[in-house]
Design an enzyme around this catalytic site. Structure first.
Site, PDB file in Angstrom:
ATOM      1  N   ASN A 168       0.929  -1.125   0.110  1.00 46.68           N
ATOM      2  CA  ASN A 168      -0.102  -0.334  -0.244  1.00 46.68           C
ATOM      3  C   ASN A 168       0.947   1.249  -0.002  1.00 46.68           C
ATOM      4  OD1 ASN A 168       0.242  -1.182   2.403  1.00 46.68           O
ATOM      5  ND2 ASN A 168      -0.158   0.143   3.314  1.00 46.68           N
TER       6      ASN A 168
ATOM      7  N   CYS B  14      -2.017   4.658   8.236  1.00 51.80           N
ATOM      8  CA  CYS B  14      -1.899   5.043   9.544  1.00 51.80           C
ATOM      9  C   CYS B  14      -0.565   5.645  10.243  1.00 51.80           C
ATOM     10  CB  CYS B  14      -2.453   4.096   9.858  1.00 51.80           C
ATOM     11  SG  CYS B  14      -1.124   2.485   8.932  1.00 51.80           S
TER      12      CYS B  14
ATOM     13  N   ALA C 202     -13.950  -2.882   1.139  1.00 47.52           N
ATOM     14  CA  ALA C 202     -15.189  -2.146   0.023  1.00 47.52           C
ATOM     15  C   ALA C 202     -14.634  -0.756  -0.578  1.00 47.52           C
ATOM     16  CB  ALA C 202     -16.276  -2.039   0.497  1.00 47.52           C
ATOM     17  N   HIS C 203     -14.072   0.116   0.921  1.00 50.14           N
ATOM     18  CA  HIS C 203     -13.776   1.334   0.671  1.00 50.14           C
ATOM     19  C   HIS C 203     -12.138   1.615   0.007  1.00 50.14           C
ATOM     20  CE1 HIS C 203     -10.061   1.942   3.942  1.00 50.14           C
ATOM     21  NE2 HIS C 203     -10.677   0.689   4.463  1.00 50.14           N
TER      22      HIS C 203
ATOM     23  N   GLN D 168      -4.973  -3.728  -1.348  1.00 49.21           N
ATOM     24  CA  GLN D 168      -4.995  -2.869  -2.733  1.00 49.21           C
ATOM     25  C   GLN D 168      -5.220  -3.745  -4.074  1.00 49.21           C
ATOM     26  OE1 GLN D 168      -4.669   0.578  -1.735  1.00 49.21           O
ATOM     27  NE2 GLN D 168      -4.722   0.048   0.549  1.00 49.21           N
TER      28      GLN D 168
HETATM   29  N1  PLP Z   1      -4.002  -3.895   4.578  1.00 48.52           N
HETATM   30  C1  PLP Z   1      -3.774  -3.123   3.642  1.00 48.52           C
HETATM   31  C2  PLP Z   1      -2.650  -3.417   2.539  1.00 48.52           C
HETATM   32  C3  PLP Z   1      -4.374  -1.844   3.758  1.00 48.52           C
HETATM   33  O1  PLP Z   1      -3.993  -1.291   2.752  1.00 48.52           O
HETATM   34  C4  PLP Z   1      -5.533  -1.627   4.215  1.00 48.52           C
HETATM   35  C5  PLP Z   1      -6.156  -0.505   4.106  1.00 48.52           C
HETATM   36  O2  PLP Z   1      -5.247   1.081   4.804  1.00 48.52           O
HETATM   37  C6  PLP Z   1      -6.141  -2.905   5.670  1.00 48.52           C
HETATM   38  C7  PLP Z   1      -5.179  -3.948   5.497  1.00 48.52           C
HETATM   39  C8  PLP Z   1      -6.900  -2.683   6.548  1.00 48.52           C
HETATM   40  O3  PLP Z   1      -8.337  -2.755   5.814  1.00 48.52           O
HETATM   41  P1  PLP Z   1      -9.430  -1.492   6.408  1.00 48.52           P
HETATM   42  O4  PLP Z   1      -9.586  -0.300   6.675  1.00 48.52           O
HETATM   43  O5  PLP Z   1     -10.609  -2.232   5.721  1.00 48.52           O
HETATM   44  O6  PLP Z   1      -9.797  -2.126   7.937  1.00 48.52           O
END
Ligand code: PLP
Length: 376
Positions: free
Chosen positions: A150, A328, A199-200, A178
């Protein structure tokens, strides 16, 4: 003008989905577990969504379980695989998302597993011969390798990694958060036991996603309570969210070629402009290789500057929303664990621009003009 280039953190919802969900919230409020006609209607919505998603991934509806998103799907795969298959060894990479690293590290701290970290190159690619070495002569292992990173957009070869895992009888989990709805998946062709989706990340609602569990592998329920999701994940279903998730996936796959081309073109346009107008901009990993990286992500670093710490803040004031790595980590004093892994000595400020179907070349021009103010 304000420009949003943080689509790897989250995407704006598609207006069509907002419309569908608002109507559904009014009409289809019933609990899918209720036996009356209202309840049965809600149940049908959930099961239709499951069928739609399964058919888009060429798998059976029985392998799709709805969750609250990617984090829950990753945690479920990791914790259940380890507990229910008596796994004592796990392999991941240092650039995995925290939704993978933290549950694994928690289990290691409790003494339940040992984690081996597979080597990755500067481009973020997993070293497959090291993966084989780590699997050699080990008890049954859980391998968790994300499909696309990501932060830097490196894409791993899921097919190849799956084949290696199969050869060594390892369980394979891939964080595909992703990439689902951004690339095609044919589950008949891949040796993957678990995948995660959210989904987001593709213009659907937040707080809903799914875990794919191969029918070849059995695990016990993750959340205990009611009998939802065939007893595997208790809790009243997020009916509107699930419908929004399925619609977002359907929209994405209906227009996949067109949207891929559009976003790749946008990313190339930004790369060209950055190289032409900002001196000494460079790109992490393979991020600059359009066909060889996650096309929604461009991960760059800029010349050292006094305003490095404040770069994102300054861009925000100038109307540009982007991120310094993962969302994050961008708001915390701890730097990105991914960038510190692939470029530990770099003091150059880094920015992740991430695109969606709603971005335009005019917006890219706007961003370049603002960057020119900060890097004259
Ligand atoms: N894994 C990856 C590679 C992500 O980019 C994200 C989101 O930031 C997540 C997991 C976590 O997903 P969610 O926000 O639906 O908990």
């Amino acid at each position: 003008m304000k420009v949003y280039l943080d689509n790897a953190a989250t995407t704006p919802m598609a207006p069509e989905i907002i419309h569908m969900m608002s109507e559904m919230m009014r009409v289809n409020f019933a609990n899918p577990s209720s036996l009356h006609s209202f309840g049965r209607q809600s149940k049908t919505i959930v099961e239709d969504a499951r069928k739609k998603i399964a058919s888009l991934l060429n798998t059976s509806p029985g392998s799709i379980f709805f969750t609250s998103g990617g984090t829950e799907a990753d945690n479920m795969a990791i914790k259940c695989a380890i507990q229910d298959h008596d796994i004592q060894h796990a392999i991941t990479s240092k650039i995995s998302h925290q939704a993978v690293l933290y549950p694994l590290q928690d289990l290691e701290q409790k003494g339940e597993i040992k984690i081996s970290y597979v080597n990755i190159g500067e481009d973020g690619l997993v070293c497959l011969s090291h993966l084989r070495e780590l699997l050699e002569d080990k008890p049954r292992t859980l391998v968790s390798i994300m499909h696309a990173n990501n932060e830097i957009g490196t894409i791993q070869d899921l097919k190849k990694i799956g084949e290696i895992c199969k050869e060594y009888n390892a369980i394979f989990h891939s964080d595909t958060v992703q990439t689902i709805a951004h690339y095609t998946f044919d589950m008949q062709e891949l040796d993957v036991d678990f995948m995660a989706a959210s989904a987001h990340k593709f213009h659907g609602p937040k707080g809903v996603g799914f875990i794919y569990i191969s029918e070849k592998i059995k695990i016990n329920p993750f959340l205990r309570g009611g009998s939802q999701e065939r007893n595997m994940r208790a809790g009243t279903e997020n009916v509107y969210g699930i419908a929004g998730l399925a619609m977002a996936m359907e929209m994405a796959y209906e227009n996949l070629d067109k949207e891929q081309r559009y976003i790749k073109d946008l990313k190339q346009y930004m790369i060209d402009k950055l190289q032409a107008e900002i001196s000494d901009v460079q790109f992490y990993g393979r991020s600059k290789e359009i066909e060889d990286s996650l096309y929604t992500v461009l991960s760059c670093h800029f010349p050292e500057t006094d305003i490095a710490e404040m770069l994102l803040f300054n861009l925000d004031i100038l109307g540009v929303s982007c991120s310094g790595g993962a969302a994050c980590s961008s708001g915390s004093s701890r730097g990105s664990h991914v960038l510190s892994e692939i470029a530990p000595y770099s003091k150059r400020p880094s920015i992740r621009f991430s695109f969606s179907r709603y971005n335009t070349k005019e917006e890219i021009d706007f961003v370049i003009n603002k960057l020119k103010i900060l890097f004259p």
